[in-house]
Design a protein around this motif. Structure first.
Motif, mmCIF file in Angstrom:
data_model
loop_
_atom_site.group_PDB
_atom_site.id
_atom_site.type_symbol
_atom_site.label_atom_id
_atom_site.label_comp_id
_atom_site.label_asym_id
_atom_site.label_seq_id
_atom_site.Cartn_x
_atom_site.Cartn_y
_atom_site.Cartn_z
ATOM 1 N N ALA A 11 0.851 -1.192 0.000
ATOM 2 C CA ALA A 11 0.000 0.000 0.000
ATOM 3 C C ALA A 11 0.883 1.237 0.000
ATOM 4 O O ALA A 11 1.971 1.240 0.587
ATOM 5 C CB ALA A 11 -0.933 0.023 1.211
ATOM 6 N N CYS A 12 0.404 2.285 -0.652
ATOM 7 C CA CYS A 12 1.087 3.576 -0.609
ATOM 8 C C CYS A 12 0.689 4.308 0.663
ATOM 9 O O CYS A 12 -0.108 3.807 1.467
ATOM 10 C CB CYS A 12 0.730 4.398 -1.846
ATOM 11 S SG CYS A 12 -1.021 4.855 -1.928
ATOM 12 N N HIS A 13 1.199 5.526 0.861
ATOM 13 C CA HIS A 13 0.934 6.249 2.104
ATOM 14 C C HIS A 13 -0.535 6.604 2.254
ATOM 15 O O HIS A 13 -1.128 6.431 3.333
ATOM 16 C CB HIS A 13 1.782 7.519 2.178
ATOM 17 C CG HIS A 13 1.710 8.190 3.516
ATOM 18 N ND1 HIS A 13 0.717 9.088 3.848
ATOM 19 C CD2 HIS A 13 2.502 8.073 4.623
ATOM 20 C CE1 HIS A 13 0.912 9.503 5.084
ATOM 21 N NE2 HIS A 13 1.982 8.897 5.580
ATOM 22 N N CYS A 14 -1.152 7.116 1.198
ATOM 23 C CA CYS A 14 -2.552 7.542 1.294
ATOM 24 C C CYS A 14 -3.518 6.371 1.211
ATOM 25 O O CYS A 14 -4.717 6.539 1.462
ATOM 26 C CB CYS A 14 -2.873 8.567 0.216
ATOM 27 S SG CYS A 14 -2.940 7.896 -1.470
ATOM 28 N N ARG A 15 -3.004 5.189 0.842
ATOM 29 C CA ARG A 15 -3.756 3.944 0.731
ATOM 30 C C ARG A 15 -4.782 3.964 -0.389
ATOM 31 O O ARG A 15 -5.662 3.093 -0.449
ATOM 32 C CB ARG A 15 -4.399 3.558 2.077
ATOM 33 C CG ARG A 15 -3.371 3.463 3.206
ATOM 34 C CD ARG A 15 -3.957 2.839 4.455
ATOM 35 N NE ARG A 15 -4.180 1.410 4.310
ATOM 36 C CZ ARG A 15 -3.232 0.484 4.424
ATOM 37 N NH1 ARG A 15 -1.973 0.827 4.687
ATOM 38 N NH2 ARG A 15 -3.536 -0.800 4.299
ATOM 39 N N ASN A 16 -4.693 4.923 -1.285
ATOM 40 C CA ASN A 16 -5.515 4.865 -2.494
ATOM 41 C C ASN A 16 -5.106 3.690 -3.372
ATOM 42 O O ASN A 16 -5.905 3.188 -4.157
ATOM 43 C CB ASN A 16 -5.395 6.165 -3.303
ATOM 44 C CG ASN A 16 -6.278 7.257 -2.762
ATOM 45 O OD1 ASN A 16 -6.901 7.118 -1.712
ATOM 46 N ND2 ASN A 16 -6.329 8.381 -3.464
ATOM 47 N N VAL A 17 -3.819 3.285 -3.255
ATOM 48 C CA VAL A 17 -3.313 2.143 -4.010
ATOM 49 C C VAL A 17 -2.980 1.032 -3.018
ATOM 50 O O VAL A 17 -2.101 1.192 -2.169
ATOM 51 C CB VAL A 17 -2.058 2.519 -4.834
ATOM 52 C CG1 VAL A 17 -1.525 1.288 -5.562
ATOM 53 C CG2 VAL A 17 -2.375 3.640 -5.811
ATOM 54 N N GLN A 18 -3.708 -0.068 -3.108
ATOM 55 C CA GLN A 18 -3.479 -1.240 -2.280
ATOM 56 C C GLN A 18 -3.613 -2.480 -3.156
ATOM 57 O O GLN A 18 -4.545 -2.578 -3.949
ATOM 58 C CB GLN A 18 -4.486 -1.325 -1.139
ATOM 59 C CG GLN A 18 -4.470 -0.144 -0.180
ATOM 60 C CD GLN A 18 -5.465 -0.329 0.952
ATOM 61 O OE1 GLN A 18 -5.372 -1.275 1.737
ATOM 62 N NE2 GLN A 18 -6.433 0.569 1.043
ATOM 63 N N PHE A 19 -2.689 -3.411 -3.017
ATOM 64 C CA PHE A 19 -2.758 -4.624 -3.820
ATOM 65 C C PHE A 19 -2.006 -5.753 -3.127
ATOM 66 O O PHE A 19 -1.252 -5.529 -2.170
ATOM 67 C CB PHE A 19 -2.177 -4.387 -5.224
ATOM 68 C CG PHE A 19 -0.731 -3.965 -5.244
ATOM 69 C CD1 PHE A 19 0.300 -4.899 -5.282
ATOM 70 C CD2 PHE A 19 -0.394 -2.612 -5.234
ATOM 71 C CE1 PHE A 19 1.627 -4.506 -5.306
ATOM 72 C CE2 PHE A 19 0.938 -2.205 -5.260
ATOM 73 C CZ PHE A 19 1.950 -3.160 -5.294
ATOM 74 N N THR A 20 -2.229 -6.951 -3.610
ATOM 75 C CA THR A 20 -1.497 -8.116 -3.131
ATOM 76 C C THR A 20 -0.756 -8.759 -4.306
ATOM 77 O O THR A 20 -1.102 -8.553 -5.473
ATOM 78 C CB THR A 20 -2.436 -9.164 -2.499
ATOM 79 O OG1 THR A 20 -3.332 -9.657 -3.495
ATOM 80 C CG2 THR A 20 -3.211 -8.565 -1.343
#
Length: 354
Positions: A11-20
């Motif tokens: 995840a990035c800092h803002c959590r707009n991008v999250q993936f596995t």
């Protein structure tokens, strides 16, 4: 019976991008390459990038509502891949090959990065010769007792790399006058002056200049979690400069050229290039007249560490407890290496940012 696998979350800092990503355990550990090339430095704003190629067929599985729509792409004729970063906070997540769509992933944004988990192995200093001083490859050569290989392929001609029309090749320009800071695409570009006599003589300089050389700015490595998750790298370097020594002077929102702003907390404003994703500036309300400039953008002829311009804090990076918790092996290598490098090069062992 299906082969065993391990799933990691990023995840990035803002959590707009999250993936596995789901990896065959037989493929672990994946090798981390620290790339010091000018492209990676100018695209990230950091001393180097931290990348690992994923096994063939392994793809990103986005966690809804996150998707590729939250990412900005950046490519250039000299690239063999497309670089992707969060549109909102600027965090780089990795590169995708232009030919076979395979991923080389930013390893610094994953939840599993401790050496004891056996997921990653620091393997290579790649392109250490891209700058005269070798950057961090001259600071440490082992991580967790493992000797990193030095790989230095033939560099691309400067004419093929965006943003290099000025910088290392600035011709007759007197670098003692000012120093260029510029991202890869050239959309963010500004110059930094040396400490002026009136600043040195004023109370405003208290704590911001080193007795080693008051004509150089203080600089420090930083391994805090916030910086890691807005850059996609384990470490970033900052040089502390008064706003009025930057030209053109940044406006109140710090948006120079193609910059975008991101508030990692209420009192902290960060900027990055909206085109190529390079981290640019950090500002906090506690010291409003100072900006932290990402040192990966500096075009100092002497190299990544810009030693003619910066006095580095060699004794410790900022927020060492964050780095040691996230990956103790890398952080110990950086801390011990900077102490040794700083002693050899005559830098400050300690200072406290006001």
């Amino acid at each position: 019976m299906a082969a065993p696998t391990k799933t990691l979350t990023a995840a990035c800092h803002c959590r707009n991008v999250q993936f596995t990503i789901t990896l065959p355990t037989a493929s672990l550990p994946l090798n981390i390459n620290l790339c010091h090339c000018t492209i990676c430095r100018y695209v990230h704003g950091a001393p180097c990038c931290f990348h690992a190629p994923l096994p063939v067929g392994v793809d990103l599985e986005f966690i809804a509502p996150s998707s590729m729509d939250q990412l900005t792409s950046y490519t250039h004729p000299s690239f063999q891949s497309t670089k992707w970063f969060c549109t909102n906070c600027g965090c780089h997540i990795g590169d995708q090959s232009l030919t076979d769509v395979e991923w080389v992933i930013s390893t610094s944004i994953f939840d599993a990065n401790r050496e004891e988990e056996g997921v990653w192995k620091f393997q290579t200093h790649y392109c250490p010769g891209s700058a005269a001083d070798g950057g961090l490859s001259s600071v440490f050569s082992t991580v967790d007792g493992h000797q990193l290989r030095m790989i230095d392929p033939e560099p691309a001609p400067a004419s093929q790399v965006a943003g290099t029309e000025e910088g290392e090749g600035e011709g007759d320009r007197d670098e003692d006058e000012d120093l260029l800071a510029q991202c890869h695409c050239g959309g963010v570009s500004f110059r930094i002056a040396r400490p002026r006599d009136e600043f040195i003589a004023s109370s405003a300089s208290t704590g911001w200049l080193s007795p080693i050389d008051p004509k150089r700015w203080l600089a420090s490595m930083d391994v805090c979690d916030d910086c890691r998750l807005v850059t996609g790298t384990n470490v970033i370097g900052w040089m502390f400069v008064p706003v009025d020594h930057v030209s053109p002077r940044p406006p109140a929102d710090l948006l120079i050229g193609s910059s975008k702003g991101y508030r990692s907390t209420e009192d902290v404003l960060r900027t990055f290039c909206g085109t190529c994703g390079a981290t640019v500036l950090y500002w906090c309300a506690e010291r409003p007249q100072i900006v932290d400039v990402a040192t990966g953008l500096l075009r100092a002829r002497e190299g990544v560490m810009a030693e003619k311009w910066a006095v580095w804090r060699a004794n410790r990076p900022a927020w060492p407890e964050n780095g040691l918790r996230y990956h103790g092996g890398f952080s110990r290598a950086l801390i011990e290496g900077m102490k040794r490098w700083g002693t050899e090069r005559g830098h400050a062992q300690e200072f406290v940012v006001p």
